[in-house]
Design an enzyme around this catalytic site. Structure first.
Site, PDB file in Angstrom:
ATOM      1  CE1 TYR A  34      -4.099  -2.314   5.041  1.00  0.00           C
ATOM      2  CE2 TYR A  34      -3.486  -0.187   5.069  1.00  0.00           C
ATOM      3  CZ  TYR A  34      -3.940  -1.476   4.489  1.00  0.00           C
ATOM      4  OH  TYR A  34      -3.980  -1.499   2.981  1.00  0.00           O
ATOM      5  CE  LYS A  84      -1.502  -4.077   3.123  1.00  0.00           C
ATOM      6  NZ  LYS A  84      -1.843  -4.780   2.012  1.00  0.00           N
ATOM      7  CB  SER A  89      -0.943   0.017   1.238  1.00  0.00           C
ATOM      8  OG  SER A  89      -1.448   1.227   1.687  1.00  0.00           O
TER       9      SER A  89
HETATM   10  P1  NAP Z   1     -11.942  -5.262  -0.678  1.00  0.00           P
HETATM   11  O1  NAP Z   1     -12.571  -4.419  -2.011  1.00  0.00           O
HETATM   12  O2  NAP Z   1     -12.655  -5.185   0.442  1.00  0.00           O
HETATM   13  O3  NAP Z   1     -11.888  -6.798  -1.094  1.00  0.00           O
HETATM   14  C1  NAP Z   1     -11.025  -7.592  -0.016  1.00  0.00           C
HETATM   15  C2  NAP Z   1     -11.258  -9.023  -0.521  1.00  0.00           C
HETATM   16  O4  NAP Z   1     -10.538  -9.825   0.376  1.00  0.00           O
HETATM   17  C3  NAP Z   1     -12.542  -9.625  -0.455  1.00  0.00           C
HETATM   18  O5  NAP Z   1     -12.550 -10.683  -1.829  1.00  0.00           O
HETATM   19  C4  NAP Z   1     -12.546 -10.721   0.602  1.00  0.00           C
HETATM   20  O6  NAP Z   1     -13.347 -11.683   0.612  1.00  0.00           O
HETATM   21  C5  NAP Z   1     -11.201 -11.177   0.610  1.00  0.00           C
HETATM   22  N1  NAP Z   1     -10.419 -11.207   2.076  1.00  0.00           N
HETATM   23  C6  NAP Z   1     -10.785 -10.426   3.125  1.00  0.00           C
HETATM   24  N2  NAP Z   1      -9.974 -10.994   4.317  1.00  0.00           N
HETATM   25  C7  NAP Z   1      -9.472 -12.061   3.857  1.00  0.00           C
HETATM   26  C8  NAP Z   1      -8.497 -13.238   4.310  1.00  0.00           C
HETATM   27  N3  NAP Z   1      -8.282 -13.122   5.713  1.00  0.00           N
HETATM   28  N4  NAP Z   1      -8.521 -14.146   3.556  1.00  0.00           N
HETATM   29  C9  NAP Z   1      -8.720 -14.284   2.238  1.00  0.00           C
HETATM   30  N5  NAP Z   1      -9.589 -13.207   1.725  1.00  0.00           N
HETATM   31  C10 NAP Z   1      -9.973 -12.207   2.285  1.00  0.00           C
HETATM   32  O7  NAP Z   1     -10.340  -4.865  -0.557  1.00  0.00           O
HETATM   33  P2  NAP Z   1      -9.271  -4.079  -1.576  1.00  0.00           P
HETATM   34  O8  NAP Z   1      -9.292  -2.834  -1.451  1.00  0.00           O
HETATM   35  O9  NAP Z   1      -9.341  -4.767  -2.951  1.00  0.00           O
HETATM   36  O10 NAP Z   1      -7.888  -4.557  -0.875  1.00  0.00           O
HETATM   37  C11 NAP Z   1      -7.331  -5.629  -1.712  1.00  0.00           C
HETATM   38  C12 NAP Z   1      -5.595  -5.379  -0.980  1.00  0.00           C
HETATM   39  O11 NAP Z   1      -5.261  -4.076  -1.575  1.00  0.00           O
HETATM   40  C13 NAP Z   1      -5.467  -5.366   0.376  1.00  0.00           C
HETATM   41  O12 NAP Z   1      -4.104  -5.915   0.557  1.00  0.00           O
HETATM   42  C14 NAP Z   1      -5.198  -3.995   0.731  1.00  0.00           C
HETATM   43  O13 NAP Z   1      -4.441  -3.768   2.032  1.00  0.00           O
HETATM   44  C15 NAP Z   1      -4.672  -3.380  -0.611  1.00  0.00           C
HETATM   45  N6  NAP Z   1      -4.853  -1.925  -0.773  1.00  0.00           N
HETATM   46  C16 NAP Z   1      -6.202  -1.411  -0.721  1.00  0.00           C
HETATM   47  C17 NAP Z   1      -6.122  -0.029  -0.983  1.00  0.00           C
HETATM   48  C18 NAP Z   1      -7.535   0.602  -1.238  1.00  0.00           C
HETATM   49  O14 NAP Z   1      -7.593   1.860  -1.216  1.00  0.00           O
HETATM   50  N7  NAP Z   1      -8.708  -0.087  -1.495  1.00  0.00           N
HETATM   51  C19 NAP Z   1      -5.064   0.603  -0.980  1.00  0.00           C
HETATM   52  C20 NAP Z   1      -3.734   0.142  -0.939  1.00  0.00           C
HETATM   53  C21 NAP Z   1      -3.664  -1.065  -0.504  1.00  0.00           C
HETATM   54  P3  NAP Z   1     -14.243 -12.347   1.892  1.00  0.00           P
HETATM   55  O15 NAP Z   1     -14.944 -11.465   2.419  1.00  0.00           O
HETATM   56  O16 NAP Z   1     -15.052 -13.543   1.067  1.00  0.00           O
HETATM   57  O17 NAP Z   1     -13.063 -13.042   2.437  1.00  0.00           O
END
Ligand code: NAP
Length: 267
Positions: free
Chosen positions: A171, A175, A158
């Site tokens: 968090y 990261k 991130s």
């Molecule tokens: P999201 O849209 O909320 O999706 C999260 C996904 O992870 C869902 O498919 C969820 O499905 C699954 N999940 C959650 N906990 C899990 C676990 N313990 N084991 C397996 N699957 C799990 O999140 P996102 O924004 O795409 O984030 C994905 C990644 O990007 C993360 O690593 C996050 O830190 C990173 N990131 C996001 C952002 C942002 O702004 N969105 C920015 C920087 C980095 P289930 O509920 O079915 O498990």
């Protein structure tokens, strides 16, 4: 506040077939960035194993990707669960004969608090899912990648890795740890023809970021650090991952690609 560089729509028509014949495991891929990565790698020709904790989510995403013509299998896998991780790898072996690409994308942020006011249980949960599971996935994937004669691992970090986002302290630190994990593993496995890289997304509109993006006031505050003055799209992270796992990045390992609309990123 005028958004800048709004031209991105979809690159589907421009997708190459550079991942044809490859098999990719993407964790936490039933929605958000993980689902976009699965779709992009599938669009580029890879066979995909998607996974997340909830069966209904996995089923829905699997059906949706199949509807797009992607060769995909779905399986429940909470990344902290050793049995479920084994089933994830077993699925890749039984359905596709192995795998070449691992994208470790799962992360949690169960509570928001300053670092020194964080409960130990919250700290442990964040590090268990965001760091330890990423390490274990790579460790367990390693022998399989050797059998394939090489491969590629990508960790999803991130922008918060570079500058802790208040109040996402623990968090953010988890990261930052992934940047070190990327370099450490990359050097260890370079002799095995395995590349290990990382992507650091900026603020992307997903369920995960809804607390800092859903209201106009929260969004405005979040975008104050983003030169492009807009949120990222999951597809814009997916395209960076597709590059990293492809031969187009054949001379890159141990690196982190920041995909964050120009947000300052320096440790
Ligand atoms: P999201 O849209 O909320 O999706 C999260 C996904 O992870 C869902 O498919 C969820 O499905 C699954 N999940 C959650 N906990 C899990 C676990 N313990 N084991 C397996 N699957 C799990 O999140 P996102 O924004 O795409 O984030 C994905 C990644 O990007 C993360 O690593 C996050 O830190 C990173 N990131 C996001 C952002 C942002 O702004 N969105 C920015 C920087 C980095 P289930 O509920 O079915 O498990």
């Amino acid at each position: 506040m005028e958004p800048i560089n709004q031209h991105f729509t979809s690159t589907k028509n421009f997708h190459s077939t550079r991942l044809k014949g490859k098999v990719a495991i993407v964790t936490a891929s039933s929605e958000g960035i993980g689902l976009a990565i699965a779709k992009r790698l599938g669009d580029e020709g890879a066979s995909i194993i998607i996974s997340s904790r909830k069966e209904a989510n996995v089923k829905k995403a699997t059906e949706s990707l199949r509807g797009e013509g992607i060769n995909v299998e779905g399986i429940v896998c909470h990344v902290s669960d050793a049995d479920q991780r084994k089933k994830l790898f077993d699925t890749a072996k039984s359905k596709f004969g192995g795998f070449d690409i691992l994208v470790s994308n799962a992360a949690v942020n169960p509570a928001v608090s300053p670092v020194l006011e964080t409960d130990e249980a919250v700290w442990d949960k964040i590090f268990d899912v965001n760091v330890k599971s990423a390490w274990l996935l790579a460790k367990e994937a390693y022998p399989e990648l050797i059998k394939r004669g090489g491969g590629s691992i990508v960790f999803v970090s991130s922008i918060a890795a570079y500058q802790p986002m208040e109040p996402l302290g623990p968090y953010s630190i988890s990261k930052t740890t992934l940047l070190g994990l990327t370099k450490a593993i990359a050097y260890e496995v370079v002799r095995d023809n395995i590349r290990v890289n990382c992507v650091a997304p900026g603020i992307v509109a997903t369920k995960f970021s809804s607390a800092i993006t859903s209201s106009e006031a929260a969004k405005e505050k979040s975008l104050s650090i983003v030169p492009m003055k807009r949120l990222g799209k999951p597809e814009e992270i997916a395209s960076a991952v597709a590059f990293l796992v492809s031969d187009d990045a054949s001379y890159m390992t141990g690196e982190t690609l920041v995909v964050a609309g120009g947000t300052y990123a320096h440790l």
